[in-house]
Design an enzyme around this catalytic site. Sequence first.
Site, PDB file in Angstrom:
ATOM      1  CB  THR A 101      78.695  63.900  31.933  1.00 52.55           C
ATOM      2  OG1 THR A 101      79.617  62.855  32.226  1.00 52.55           O
ATOM      3  CG2 THR A 101      77.862  63.510  30.722  1.00 52.55           C
ATOM      4  CB  THR A 126      65.302  68.362  30.355  1.00 49.12           C
ATOM      5  OG1 THR A 126      64.277  68.319  31.337  1.00 49.12           O
ATOM      6  CG2 THR A 126      66.492  69.058  30.996  1.00 49.12           C
ATOM      7  CG  ASP A 127      60.022  69.618  31.132  1.00 44.00           C
ATOM      8  OD1 ASP A 127      60.950  68.933  31.638  1.00 44.00           O
ATOM      9  OD2 ASP A 127      58.813  69.334  31.282  1.00 44.00           O
ATOM     10  CD  GLU A 128      63.636  67.377  35.247  1.00 43.59           C
ATOM     11  OE1 GLU A 128      64.338  67.553  36.235  1.00 43.59           O
ATOM     12  OE2 GLU A 128      63.236  66.258  34.879  1.00 43.59           O
ATOM     13  CE1 TYR A 151      69.443  65.745  33.481  1.00 48.49           C
ATOM     14  CE2 TYR A 151      67.289  66.470  34.258  1.00 48.49           C
ATOM     15  CZ  TYR A 151      68.096  65.993  33.242  1.00 48.49           C
ATOM     16  OH  TYR A 151      67.574  65.768  31.990  1.00 48.49           O
ATOM     17  CE  LYS A 155      70.188  67.983  29.289  1.00 52.16           C
ATOM     18  NZ  LYS A 155      70.861  67.083  28.302  1.00 52.16           N
TER      19      LYS A 155
END
Length: 337
Positions: A101, A126-128, A151, A155
Amino acid sequence: MKNILVTGGAGFIGSNFINYILDKRDDCNIINLDKLTYAGNLENLMPSEKKENYHFIKGDISNFELVHYIFEKYKIKHVIHFAAESHVDRSILGSEIFYRTNVLGTNVLLEVARKFEVEKFLQVSTDEVYGSLGKDGLFTESTPLSPNSPYSSSKAAADMMVMSFYHTYKMPVIITRCSNNYGPYQFPEKLIPLMIINSINNKKLPVYGDGLYVRDWIYVIDHNKAVELVFEKGKIGEVYNIGASNELPNIKIIKLILSYLKKGEELIEYVKDRPGHDRRYAIDSTKIQTQLGWKPAFTFENAIADTIEWYLKNESWWKRIISGEYQKYYEIQYLSR
Ligand code: NAD
Ligand code: TYD
């Protein structure tokens, strides 16, 4: 009238975004493309569903034919891309769907968007993607990407792909990178809604590791106002960090929730840590503040109280969720911890 394709609009942040935009604007059509995974819920969109300028399509962003059909039918020139598999713990249990995805799905959107010569493509990130911080320092837009979970790596891969379309094809893209959100309609697998619901139900509160992991919390409406602003005024080809300078260790939030709900701390249970757990996230949002004039409007104290009240008032919303497939997830995630 602008037709905006919003992906993932039945999830937590996307549904709050659509409800927020359609509450105040009737000068655009929102076309919401969402696969309705476990995290997608059309109940979240009740405030918007009857509006004439809202259209819902159930489908997968990685379905090229469907995405092509939507761009053609609605003459899409603007995209705000929220759709993703979004939960770190689930990505640790199984990563494949995250790459399907978040990476391949984003690639399909980009390829179709390129063909239809979109005027703006906003990638909600995201900041991740920046990895983990030590005790000091903040993530800025120039912090190197160093993701640690399946994850966050999916991203980061998507962000890099988005930027490559800017450099190679001059596609008008912008990326936002926000810190941890909380607010209404958040699926109760994430820290804050999980702890609120377990506290209400007098269930144990599973704290990973020593509970001193730090996240930088922002109310979902503050995030969405920033997304709207970046979409309207952000500079093409740029990244904007979004955060409310509200760093808190997990245990402090959990104790605050318990105290608000007048529950005892004996519900707290320290459990086995998350593998590869990022120690600390903290955002420097100087760029969006100084260049676009955004600043958070909500204080944590008020917005967390509103959020807890929302879960108290909307029991039927989360009871339907936790009575379903969620129970199986909960057993796999927590029973052997
Ligand atoms: P969420 O899991 O609540 O919602 C995701 C939505 O995407 C769901 O409605 C789901 O059905 C949909 N979806 C998933 N796969 C899809 C697919 N293949 N095709 C179409 N739709 C699909 O997530 P969220 O918390 O609302 O996060 C939204 C976005 O914001 C994500 O891109 C996430 O990475 C990013 N983000 C989230 C946070 C946070 O704290 N939650 C912080 C920063 C950035
Ligand atoms: P989470 O809401 O999953 O967001 P993210 O991992 O994307 O930051 O988790 C927030 C923090 O809370 C993180 O440090 C992990 C921790 N946590 C727990 O201690 N117990 C839990 O049951 C969950 C879901 C998270």
